[in-house]
Design an enzyme around this catalytic site. Sequence first.
Site: not given
Length: 224
Positions: A100, A33-36
């Site tokens: 993102a 995943g990512n930090r958005s």
Amino acid sequence: LARGGADEDLAGRHVVVSAGGTREPIDPVRFIGNRSSGLQGYALARTAVARGARVTLVAANVALPDPAGADVVRVGSAEEMRKAVLEAGGAADAVVMAAAVADFRPAGYRDSKIKKTPGAEPEPIRLTKNPDILAELGQRRQDGQVIVGFAAETDDVLANGREKLARKGCDLLVVNQVGDGLTFGQADNAATVLAVDGDPTVVPRGPKEALADVVWDLVAARLE
Ligand code: CTP
Ligand code: CA
């Protein structure tokens, strides 16, 4: 540009906004995943509703309440986001890709949880490319449709942004500088909005709603 939110300047328009960050499953319990946080996309959806638009919000893994008046479609992975955005955005007046989207996903999904093997090193996770949703929107663009991308850049932020705007075939690209607590999960944002055929618009640090309104000012001007 002032807040042109001059009442309902998006009335009669359908806009699609993507928000959040995709999760690419590795096995039944894990993902990449990512930090958005989804805050900028949600601000875009709220401000578009306030300006009279019909809004479809495609939200990936966001822990935020649904914005009143928007039609929310929840998705998980980049593939799911692609399907939802192309379906809702095909005939929309504007599509804004604030999400993102993971560039890569695990090449093979494992149906069973990956277990440790005593004494052995873990197997590497092979990755494969995800589809580029924004580039696909640019290629399929309908007459008069406005396509907007976001780019989080480090290093040579504006040069990277210009190159990306051209490569993606979008009308506007909102370029943020990231790193060291800038942007992700924050209520504030600063950006430069690049246009395919005009001067950049510098948006000083301020609430994500303020940046959202500048984006809609620029979109509304292109829709006229
Ligand atoms: N985007 C997309 N589909 C992808 C990747 C990105 O639609 N598979 C969109 C994002 O939503 C964003 C824009 O493209 O609006 C730019 O994303 P960014 O990650 O900055 O661009 P990339 O082309 O992935 O380039 P980079 O290698 O710098 O990550
Ligand atoms: Ca990327």
